[in-house]
Scaffold this motif. Structure first.
Motif, short mmCIF file in Angstrom:
data_model
loop_
_atom_site.label_atom_id
_atom_site.label_comp_id
_atom_site.label_asym_id
_atom_site.label_seq_id
_atom_site.Cartn_x
_atom_site.Cartn_y
_atom_site.Cartn_z
N SER A 65 0.83 -1.20 0.00
CA SER A 65 0.00 0.00 0.00
C SER A 65 0.87 1.25 0.00
CB SER A 65 -0.91 -0.01 1.22
OG SER A 65 -1.72 1.13 1.24
N ILE A 66 0.53 2.20 -0.87
CA ILE A 66 1.27 3.46 -0.96
C ILE A 66 0.73 4.43 0.09
CG2 ILE A 66 1.71 5.47 -2.42
CD1 ILE A 66 1.73 3.58 -4.81
N ILE A 67 1.64 5.08 0.79
CA ILE A 67 1.27 6.07 1.80
C ILE A 67 1.01 7.40 1.10
CG2 ILE A 67 2.02 7.30 3.87
CD1 ILE A 67 3.87 4.86 4.44
N ASP A 68 -0.14 8.00 1.36
CA ASP A 68 -0.53 9.26 0.75
C ASP A 68 -0.35 10.42 1.73
OD1 ASP A 68 -1.39 8.19 -1.78
OD2 ASP A 68 -3.22 7.49 -0.77
N GLU A 69 -0.31 11.62 1.18
CA GLU A 69 -0.19 12.82 2.01
C GLU A 69 -1.33 12.87 3.02
OE1 GLU A 69 0.30 17.64 1.61
OE2 GLU A 69 -0.24 16.50 -0.14
N GLY A 70 -0.98 13.14 4.27
CA GLY A 70 -1.99 13.27 5.33
C GLY A 70 -2.40 11.97 5.97
N ASP A 71 -1.90 10.84 5.47
CA ASP A 71 -2.25 9.54 6.06
C ASP A 71 -1.70 9.42 7.47
OD1 ASP A 71 -3.59 8.63 3.83
OD2 ASP A 71 -2.10 7.15 3.25
N GLU A 72 -2.39 8.61 8.26
CA GLU A 72 -1.88 8.22 9.57
C GLU A 72 -1.54 6.74 9.48
OE1 GLU A 72 -3.53 9.34 13.60
OE2 GLU A 72 -4.07 7.21 13.50
N VAL A 73 -0.28 6.41 9.74
CA VAL A 73 0.18 5.03 9.70
C VAL A 73 0.53 4.61 11.12
CG1 VAL A 73 1.90 3.44 8.78
CG2 VAL A 73 1.04 5.30 7.34
N GLN A 74 -0.10 3.54 11.56
CA GLN A 74 0.18 3.00 12.89
C GLN A 74 0.78 1.62 12.71
OE1 GLN A 74 -3.22 2.50 15.45
NE2 GLN A 74 -1.96 2.15 17.24
N LEU A 75 1.91 1.38 13.35
CA LEU A 75 2.57 0.08 13.30
C LEU A 75 2.45 -0.60 14.66
CD1 LEU A 75 5.82 1.10 11.39
CD2 LEU A 75 3.70 0.18 10.43
N VAL A 76 2.09 -1.87 14.64
CA VAL A 76 1.93 -2.64 15.87
C VAL A 76 2.76 -3.91 15.74
CG1 VAL A 76 0.30 -3.82 17.38
CG2 VAL A 76 -0.42 -1.77 16.13
N GLN A 77 3.71 -4.10 16.67
CA GLN A 77 4.49 -5.33 16.65
C GLN A 77 3.71 -6.44 17.32
OE1 GLN A 77 8.48 -4.11 18.09
NE2 GLN A 77 9.14 -5.01 16.16
N ILE A 78 3.73 -7.60 16.68
CA ILE A 78 3.03 -8.77 17.19
C ILE A 78 4.01 -9.60 18.00
CG2 ILE A 78 1.80 -10.86 16.54
CD1 ILE A 78 1.21 -9.44 13.86
N ILE A 79 3.60 -9.98 19.18
CA ILE A 79 4.44 -10.81 20.04
C ILE A 79 3.83 -12.19 20.07
CG2 ILE A 79 5.31 -11.16 22.37
CD1 ILE A 79 5.05 -8.12 22.76
#
Length: 66
Positions: free
Chosen positions: A49-63
């Motif tokens: 997925s391409i990140i667009d201007e104004g996007d909010e990207v949240q990354l969550v590490q899986i344990i």
């Protein structure tokens, strides 16, 4: 052009490169798509997925473990 990144203690606005993908972001941060889930604007997304201007990207590490 900017986007917002949320990951652990990070909550910052970052410069957006052209055609920058979730996979590019994971690589930049040294993270694996096998252990990290990405949400783009609140929705689960794939690494292509391409990140667009104004996007909010949240990354969550899986344990996980045995």
């Amino acid at each position: 052009m900017k986007y917002n990144l949320k990951f652990k203690d990070i909550d910052e606005e970052r410069e957006l490169k052209e055609n920058f993908t979730i996979k590019d972001l994971l690589n930049e941060l040294g993270l694996s798509s096998q252990t990290t889930v990405a949400k783009q604007n609140g929705e689960l997304t794939i690494e292509d997925s391409i990140i667009d201007e104004g996007d909010e990207v949240q990354l969550v590490q899986i344990i996980y473990g045995g």
